[in-house]
Design an enzyme around this catalytic site. Structure first.
Site, PDB file in Angstrom:
ATOM      1  N   LYS A 183      86.805 107.653 -62.659  1.00  0.00           N
ATOM      2  CA  LYS A 183      87.640 107.849 -61.469  1.00  0.00           C
ATOM      3  C   LYS A 183      87.072 107.050 -60.305  1.00  0.00           C
ATOM      4  O   LYS A 183      85.969 107.317 -59.840  1.00  0.00           O
ATOM      5  CB  LYS A 183      87.695 109.323 -61.069  1.00  0.00           C
ATOM      6  CG  LYS A 183      88.686 109.560 -59.921  1.00  0.00           C
ATOM      7  CD  LYS A 183      88.574 110.931 -59.304  1.00  0.00           C
ATOM      8  CE  LYS A 183      87.571 110.983 -58.190  1.00  0.00           C
ATOM      9  NZ  LYS A 183      87.959 110.249 -56.967  1.00  0.00           N
ATOM     10  N   GLU A 257      73.521 109.880 -58.513  1.00  0.00           N
ATOM     11  CA  GLU A 257      72.970 108.913 -57.568  1.00  0.00           C
ATOM     12  C   GLU A 257      73.569 109.290 -56.221  1.00  0.00           C
ATOM     13  O   GLU A 257      74.759 109.096 -55.997  1.00  0.00           O
ATOM     14  CB  GLU A 257      73.336 107.495 -58.011  1.00  0.00           C
ATOM     15  CG  GLU A 257      72.374 106.458 -57.485  1.00  0.00           C
ATOM     16  CD  GLU A 257      72.786 105.951 -56.136  1.00  0.00           C
ATOM     17  OE1 GLU A 257      72.382 106.592 -55.129  1.00  0.00           O
ATOM     18  OE2 GLU A 257      73.507 104.960 -56.060  1.00  0.00           O
ATOM     19  N   CYS A 291      73.967 103.703 -49.825  1.00  0.00           N
ATOM     20  CA  CYS A 291      73.155 104.912 -49.990  1.00  0.00           C
ATOM     21  C   CYS A 291      71.683 104.606 -49.831  1.00  0.00           C
ATOM     22  O   CYS A 291      70.914 105.443 -49.377  1.00  0.00           O
ATOM     23  CB  CYS A 291      73.435 105.574 -51.326  1.00  0.00           C
ATOM     24  SG  CYS A 291      73.427 104.402 -52.682  1.00  0.00           S
ATOM     25  N   GLU A 388      72.136 111.637 -43.371  1.00  0.00           N
ATOM     26  CA  GLU A 388      72.681 110.337 -43.723  1.00  0.00           C
ATOM     27  C   GLU A 388      73.943 110.094 -42.902  1.00  0.00           C
ATOM     28  O   GLU A 388      74.877 110.888 -42.934  1.00  0.00           O
ATOM     29  CB  GLU A 388      73.010 110.310 -45.225  1.00  0.00           C
ATOM     30  CG  GLU A 388      73.469 108.954 -45.690  1.00  0.00           C
ATOM     31  CD  GLU A 388      73.723 108.903 -47.199  1.00  0.00           C
ATOM     32  OE1 GLU A 388      74.277 109.876 -47.729  1.00  0.00           O
ATOM     33  OE2 GLU A 388      73.365 107.894 -47.820  1.00  0.00           O
TER      34      GLU A 388
END
Lengths: 479, 312
Positions: A183, A257, A291, A388
């Site tokens: 996806k 991840e 990331c 983040e």
């Protein structure tokens, strides 16, 4: 005298985007059950590019069934060398269609054409080439003799590097002999759908790769599907935790991840001018939607002022604007939701007492944009030092000694990436040894290679992608 | 503000305080800037700007008055069919051709084009200080208003930086108000980018008006990473002293694409204020004709053959 660069736009005519796309199941494009669709846009101008199908639970069932059938009847029976041939073929087609993919990725994601052309697409092809070579050498993958594939892999990828993340997922899965249901992210489905065409072009047996467009609910159906043997997810830590909970207690294996808050450590003996480039690359590459971005700059206090002065001057030259222009350095934020999140955290940074500075560049009226921004005077206790942001926002902290740099760098729930800038080899090695991060760059940043494993510690995830380590996540030791 | 007080210890202290250059990073930055796509109006501006920055050069043992006069004609009117083409930045010749060039330029309406002389036992720089001083004096007496001196690379590599420094100081004193001093490093012999940065600061502190990469006799010469480091040096020197020093890449820049890459390097390193012939020159000979051909292409929409630009 000024040297204005005239617009140098890449032509969008190299890519033909259809009005609508179905789901790619069992080698064919089919409409979603009930015909549900959603629009996908160009974040640089908010224009609709196409409509894509919305996969519901029934569609997930169909795709998983197709992947299972392809696994048992075809793919697991194929000789490893034959599997490798398909992967080589896909890699070559990606190279041949590189320009088309680069343009499409830029249109759907908002990142500059220079990056899709020079990084995303070549790296995606490289991943297929690399794993094609592994297909008939799996006994050297480190999982024991006679390694076996896992079965059907459910893969969910993010919007920051759509085709590249797809290749990180699909190439090792296929090389190891698995079939996949993938996806793409809700906001960036188009290169995955073009990749489905590549699978057709390569005559990949139907059902080996299935691509379902949708949203978080679609992803959840994949994660919870009993017919899936392995889940691979790249995305936020928040969603990663949900997935870990869902998968706990099942036979599914899982790699995650997730997010990061990478420390980029600048020692006073660093090559300052090249360090500035590394800082810029670390946080403003791909609008900071990375990331492993070096979003926490840890600068030795003795060179703080010099570094900030040079960094601000360099940031003033970052060319923000039309992602299709070959001279654009930073493109559009991928979605209004992401922009809102960046704005919220940036506002918090100001309220918490850090000093905000941006390069003051003009931004286009339409689309989602955010200026390259830095916060100085940030301390560990502030949210912008811990959370983040996933945008072009750098938090600058200082340290006095190498040990303090390590302590601050490791003082985070994340552990994905870190950077070290120093001209002293022994100091670089000492620092790298003491950092708790999955990827550590020395005197460079954001360098990727398919042979190099990538992944994180702690809340940055489980498992590795790339290299032998990444491959082994799609294998189990045989007997 | 002066960076050194003329003593060896102050000179060493200044050079030791310089941050190191990371070769890999500098090459990557230069390569990235090489991907800038300069088209249409900006290309047209860049071509004219590059022409106006050329130090049109002939430095051959076979140079004759006739050859030098031909070069002067080209310098004043690079394209005889198009008066809108700017004249070049300067003529650069050996010492003994300075008078010929000066006289001819004055005669053909090129009085505002300076004549540069290569000096100090160019290209090797291997002569006594007396010979180098006499060499420069000759050029000045013949009417040179720009002196392109070479540094003593042997002394630099041997660590005798005081010798290199003092020589530049002497020549600068000789030039006084009469001539601009360009200091040539021969970066192909200094090899490392750390050396290029050190040589840049050494020359600037000694009084150079321009720092120049190469003689054109050694390859590699004006590679983008070398020019990048020199542009960083003049930028940082300006920030520290308020004095703007010029940069002259020379050698190996043969076509329009390379020249435009150099202008992009200037624009995004030292900044747009360096984009003029007072602060940036390109030492070249073959480059001019390629710039003229590209200029015609932009004007006419098609390439002209090589016989539509002049051989000189």
């Amino acid at each position: 005298m000024t040297f204005e660069y005239a617009p140098a736009p890449e032509s969008a005519s190299v890519v033909n985007i259809a009005d609508s796309y179905g789901l790619f199941i069992n080698g064919k494009f089919v409409p979603a059950k009930g015909g549900m669709t959603f629009p996908t846009i160009n974040p640089a101008n908010e224009k609709v590019l196409s409509k894509v199908a919305y996969a519901s639970k029934d569609d997930v069932d169909k795709a998983v069934a197709a992947a299972r059938a392809a696994y048992t009847k075809v793919w697991s029976k194929l000789s490893p060398a034959e599997r490798g041939k398909y992967l080589f073929r896909i890699a070559r087609i990606l190279q041949e269609r590189a320009r088309e993919f680069a343009v499409l990725e830029t249109l759907n994601n908002g990142k500059p054409i220079r990056e899709t052309r020079d990084a995303d697409i070549p790296l995606a092809a490289a991943h297929f080439f690399y794993h094609a070579g592994w297909a008939d050498k799996l006994e050297h993958a480190g999982v024991g003799n006679n390694p076996k594939s896992l079965g059907v892999a459910g893969q969910i990828i993010p919007w920051n590097f759509p085709l590249l993340m797809l290749s990180w997922k699909i190439a090792p899965a296929l090389a190891a002999g698995n079939t996949v249901v993938l996806k793409p992210a809700e906001t960036t489905p188009l290169t995955a759908l073009f990749f489905a065409e590549v699978c057709q072009q390569a005559d990949l047996p139907p059902g080996v790769v299935n691509i379902l467009t949708g949203d978080g609910a679609t992803g959840s159906h994949i994660v919870n599907h009993p017919g899936i043997d392995k889940i691979a997810f790249t995305g936020s830590t928040e969603v990663g935790k949900l997935i870990a909970r869902s998968v706990a207690g099942t036979k599914k294996s899982l790699t995650l991840e997730l997010g990061g808050k990478g420390a980029n450590i600048v020692y006073e003996d660093a090559a300052i001018d090249e360090t500035i480039e590394g800082i810029v690359n670390g946080i403003f590459f791909n609008q900071g939607h990375v990331c492993c971005a070096g979003s926490r700059l840890l600068v030795q206090e003795s060179v703080h002022d010099e570094v900030i002065e040079k960094l601000q001057r360099r940031m003033s030259q970052i060319r923000v604007g039309d992602p299709m222009d070959k001279n654009t350095d930073m493109g559009a934020i991928n979605s209004s939701a992401q922009l809102a999140k960046i704005r919220e955290l940036a506002d918090v940074g100001g309220e918490e007492g850090a000093t905000r500075w941006d390069n003051g560049c003009e931004l286009p009226a339409k689309g989602f944009w955010f200026r390259p921004t830095i916060f100085t005077g940030v301390t560990q206790a502030q949210r912008i030092a811990r959370e983040e942001i996933f945008g072009p926002v750098l938090s600058v902290l200082t340290f006095r000694t190498p040990q303090e740099a390590i302590d601050k760098a490791n003082n985070t729930p994340f552990g994905l990436s870190a950077g070290i800038w120093s001209d002293k080899g022994s100091k670089v090695l000492w620092t790298a040894k003491n950092l708790k991060a999955g990827v550590i760059w020395a005197n460079t940043f954001n360098k990727f290679d398919p042979a190099s494993p990538f992944g994180g510690y702690k809340e940055s995830g489980w498992g590795r992608e790339g290299g032998r380590h990444g491959l082994s996540a799609y294998l189990k030791g045989g007997k | 503000m002066l960076l050194v007080d003329g003593t060896e210890s102050s000179l060493r202290a200044m050079l030791q305080a310089l941050p190191p250059v990371d070769e890999v990073g500098a090459h990557a930055r230069a390569a990235m800037l090489g991907t800038r796509s300069i088209k249409t109006t900006s290309k047209s501006w860049a071509i004219d700007t590059a022409i106006s920055m050329i130090d049109l050069t002939t430095l051959e043992g076979s140079d004759t008055p006739g050859k030098v006069r031909a070069l002067c004609n080209k310098a004043v009117r690079p394209d005889s069919t198009d008066a809108t083409v700017p004249h070049v930045g300067a003529i650069c010749v050996y010492n003994d051709m300075v008078a010929v060039a000066r006289k001819h330029l004055d005669a053909i309406g090129g009085a505002d084009i300076p004549v540069a002389a290569v000096s100090t036992a160019f290209p090797s720089g291997r002569a006594s200080r007396e010979v180098k001083i006499r060499d420069t004096q000759d050029a000045l007496d013949a009417g040179a208003t720009e002196i392109d001196m070479v540094i003593d690379r042997g002394a630099f590599l041997a660590g005798d930086i005081m010798k290199v420094f003092t020589e530049i100081v002497y020549i600068k004193e000789l030039c006084g108000d009469r001539a601009h001093l360009k200091v040539i490093f021969e970066t192909g012999e200094l090899v490392t980018l750390d050396n290029v940065r050190k040589a840049s600061f050494l020359a600037m502190a000694a009084g150079a008006d321009f720092i120049k990469t190469s003689t054109g006799k050694i390859s590699p010469a004006a590679t983008p990473p070398v020019v990048l480091v020199m542009l960083e040096a003049v930028r940082d020197f300006y920030a520290q002293t308020g004095v703007k020093i010029g940069v002259k890449p020379a050698g190996g820049i043969r076509n329009t694409k390379d020249a435009i890459k150099q202008l992009v390097l200037v624009n995004e390193t030292a900044g747009a204020q360096w984009l003029n012939p007072q602060l940036f020159r390109i030492g070249a000979s073959a480059l001019l004709n390629d710039l003229l051909m590209q200029r015609m292409k932009l004007r006419d929409g098609h390439y002209a053959g090589p016989n539509y630009v002049t051989l000189d």
